[in-house]
Design an enzyme around this catalytic site. Structure first.
Site, PDB file in Angstrom:
ATOM      1  N   GLU A 193      14.924 -30.808 -14.744  1.00 42.03           N
ATOM      2  CA  GLU A 193      14.593 -29.425 -15.072  1.00 42.03           C
ATOM      3  C   GLU A 193      15.677 -28.481 -14.555  1.00 42.03           C
ATOM      4  O   GLU A 193      15.497 -27.266 -14.577  1.00 42.03           O
ATOM      5  CB  GLU A 193      13.237 -29.059 -14.469  1.00 42.03           C
ATOM      6  CG  GLU A 193      12.093 -29.895 -15.021  1.00 42.03           C
ATOM      7  CD  GLU A 193      10.756 -29.543 -14.393  1.00 42.03           C
ATOM      8  OE1 GLU A 193      10.061 -28.685 -14.950  1.00 42.03           O
ATOM      9  OE2 GLU A 193      10.433 -30.134 -13.348  1.00 42.03           O
ATOM     10  N   ARG A 199      20.337 -28.274 -13.772  1.00 43.68           N
ATOM     11  CA  ARG A 199      21.625 -28.488 -14.421  1.00 43.68           C
ATOM     12  C   ARG A 199      22.384 -29.662 -13.812  1.00 43.68           C
ATOM     13  O   ARG A 199      22.607 -29.719 -12.601  1.00 43.68           O
ATOM     14  CB  ARG A 199      22.485 -27.227 -14.304  1.00 43.68           C
ATOM     15  CG  ARG A 199      23.779 -27.308 -15.108  1.00 43.68           C
ATOM     16  CD  ARG A 199      24.565 -26.018 -15.054  1.00 43.68           C
ATOM     17  NE  ARG A 199      25.299 -25.898 -13.795  1.00 43.68           N
ATOM     18  CZ  ARG A 199      25.258 -24.851 -12.994  1.00 43.68           C
ATOM     19  NH1 ARG A 199      24.464 -23.836 -13.292  1.00 43.68           N
ATOM     20  NH2 ARG A 199      25.963 -24.806 -11.882  1.00 43.68           N
ATOM     21  N   SER A 203      20.737 -26.701  -9.443  1.00 43.23           N
ATOM     22  CA  SER A 203      22.105 -26.833  -9.920  1.00 43.23           C
ATOM     23  C   SER A 203      22.853 -27.907  -9.149  1.00 43.23           C
ATOM     24  O   SER A 203      22.620 -28.115  -7.958  1.00 43.23           O
ATOM     25  CB  SER A 203      22.829 -25.487  -9.755  1.00 43.23           C
ATOM     26  OG  SER A 203      24.195 -25.602 -10.067  1.00 43.23           O
ATOM     27  N   ARG A 220      16.556 -28.023   4.824  1.00 43.26           N
ATOM     28  CA  ARG A 220      15.637 -26.894   4.726  1.00 43.26           C
ATOM     29  C   ARG A 220      16.243 -25.673   5.401  1.00 43.26           C
ATOM     30  O   ARG A 220      17.197 -25.786   6.174  1.00 43.26           O
ATOM     31  CB  ARG A 220      14.302 -27.222   5.391  1.00 43.26           C
ATOM     32  CG  ARG A 220      14.388 -27.327   6.909  1.00 43.26           C
ATOM     33  CD  ARG A 220      13.089 -27.782   7.526  1.00 43.26           C
ATOM     34  NE  ARG A 220      13.136 -27.687   8.987  1.00 43.26           N
ATOM     35  CZ  ARG A 220      12.228 -28.202   9.812  1.00 43.26           C
ATOM     36  NH1 ARG A 220      11.185 -28.862   9.303  1.00 43.26           N
ATOM     37  NH2 ARG A 220      12.338 -28.056  11.123  1.00 43.26           N
ATOM     38  N   ARG A 221      15.716 -24.498   5.069  1.00 37.59           N
ATOM     39  CA  ARG A 221      16.134 -23.272   5.759  1.00 37.59           C
ATOM     40  C   ARG A 221      15.007 -22.809   6.670  1.00 37.59           C
ATOM     41  O   ARG A 221      13.855 -22.710   6.245  1.00 37.59           O
ATOM     42  CB  ARG A 221      16.484 -22.173   4.751  1.00 37.59           C
ATOM     43  CG  ARG A 221      17.062 -20.910   5.434  1.00 37.59           C
ATOM     44  CD  ARG A 221      17.439 -19.855   4.420  1.00 37.59           C
ATOM     45  NE  ARG A 221      18.513 -20.292   3.546  1.00 37.59           N
ATOM     46  CZ  ARG A 221      19.808 -20.265   3.867  1.00 37.59           C
ATOM     47  NH1 ARG A 221      20.177 -19.843   5.069  1.00 37.59           N
ATOM     48  NH2 ARG A 221      20.710 -20.653   3.007  1.00 37.59           N
ATOM     49  N   SER A 255      12.600 -20.536   8.233  1.00 38.93           N
ATOM     50  CA  SER A 255      12.088 -19.275   7.707  1.00 38.93           C
ATOM     51  C   SER A 255      12.128 -18.144   8.728  1.00 38.93           C
ATOM     52  O   SER A 255      11.982 -16.969   8.366  1.00 38.93           O
ATOM     53  CB  SER A 255      10.652 -19.464   7.201  1.00 38.93           C
ATOM     54  OG  SER A 255       9.806 -19.882   8.262  1.00 38.93           O
TER      55      SER A 255
END
Length: 345
Positions: A222, A224, A242, A318-319, A321
């Site tokens: 789903e 690129r 992407s 992960r970032r 939060s």
């Protein structure tokens, strides 16, 4: 010359009014064809070696068909017979070696090899291919040279028709040339000729697959897949995500995605992922991204650049939060594709 070829194809193509090739369709290209097939093609075309496209007059197609039949390739013999009725020029392209392509028919043959799953991305030499392809109008009446488009549109209008221009590009849609077995493609304009789609691949409406790129299968796409990127079996590219290709800033690094990976929605990668890796939704990892490594208890171990984690397995990106820093820790669960979504591909 040797009776061995790297690849060959009998095709029918489109030329502009100057005799320049715009595109070529090879219904059944071959890799490492049998010596008997090579001999039949050599006799019909007068081939003397090297890599070159050769024209075949219609009156030679009977000879070619008979020779292919004698070589026990009835399928190719039938194609040769059918091409006798063609109003477009016939071309036989013979590649003795896998060298840099020197003509448009050579490029098209190699793009067909990829989409027919006869070779995988990076297994065939496409150096300089982009520069050999003409930017043409892909229309409801086939490929048209851009300099000749206005006249063709006017001609169509005078005949009470509308010439629909579907795209202006160097590459056509893959499905106008080959539809691989066992795939689903929601929007065929999103997959270029030269894409490799493994059996069990689903490409949804927002998915995109460039040339010399693709999937091992089964896969859910789903996002690129840029030129040069290959995605391992069982991986899922979420909506809008992407992958950075070598043509769009990735340099000489070959970006790839391992098996059973998940790239979340609107995330992206500029490094190759190993197996069973997950990238959190919205997070883009590049070679220079500063990433904090965490141990099993969540404590900081060190800070490294993204390139240091290239091709490593079982990672979760992960970032944080609260702090906003990018973190990496061991991935505890690999993605599992829904088998029902791919069972009828």
């Amino acid at each position: 010359m040797s009776n061995k070829l790297f690849a060959c194809g009998i095709g029918v193509g489109t030329q502009n009014t100057q005799g320049e090739w715009l595109e070529v369709y090879y219904p059944q290209p071959l890799v490492n064809p049998d010596p008997e097939v090579v001999q039949a093609l050599v006799e019909a075309t007068g081939y003397e070696g090297g890599n070159q496209p050769l024209s075949v007059p219609a009156d030679r197609l009977d000879q070619l068909s008979e020779a292919l039949d004698a070589a026990h390739r009835l399928d190719l013999a039938v194609i040769a017979q059918q091409l006798k009725r063609s109003h477009r020029p016939i071309v036989v392209t013979l590649l003795e070696e896998d060298k840099d392509p020197a003509s448009l028919p050579e490029v098209y043959l190699k793009l067909h090899l990829l989409s027919h799953r006869l070779v995988k991305p990076h297994d065939v030499n496409l150096t300089g291919a982009f520069g050999l392809l003409k930017n043409v109008a892909w229309t409801s009446d086939g490929a048209i040279d851009l300099e000749e488009l206005t006249q063709r549109q006017l001609q169509a209008r005078m005949e009470g028709k509308i010439l629909t221009v579907e795209s202006v590009d160097k590459f056509p849609r893959m499905c106008d040339y080959v539809v691989p077995q066992g795939v689903r493609i929601a929007d065929t304009s999103r997959v270029r000729l030269g894409a490799y789609l493994g059996e069990g691949t689903t490409v949804m409406h927002e998915g995109f697959v460039n040339f010399n790129a693709g999937t091992e299968g089964p896969n859910m796409i789903e996002g690129r897949i840029s030129a040069g990127v290959f995605v391992g079996a069982g991986s899922d590219l979420g909506g809008g995500c992407s992958t950075m290709g070598t043509l769009s800033g990735g340099g000489n690094i070959i970006i790839s995605v391992g098996e059973k990976c998940l790239i979340g929605a609107n995330a992206g990668i500029g490094i190759p992922l190993g197996n069973r890796c997950t990238v959190e939704a919205g997070l883009y990892i590049t070679a220079g991204t500063k990433i904090t490594l965490l141990d099993d208890k969540g404590a900081e171990v060190s800070v490294v650049a993204g390139r240091a984690l290239a091709n490593q397995d079982d990672l979760l990106f992960r970032r944080n939060s609260i702090s906003g820093r990018v973190e990496c820790l061991a991935n505890r669960s690999a993605v599992e594709l829904n088998e029902a979504l791919h069972a009828n591909n």
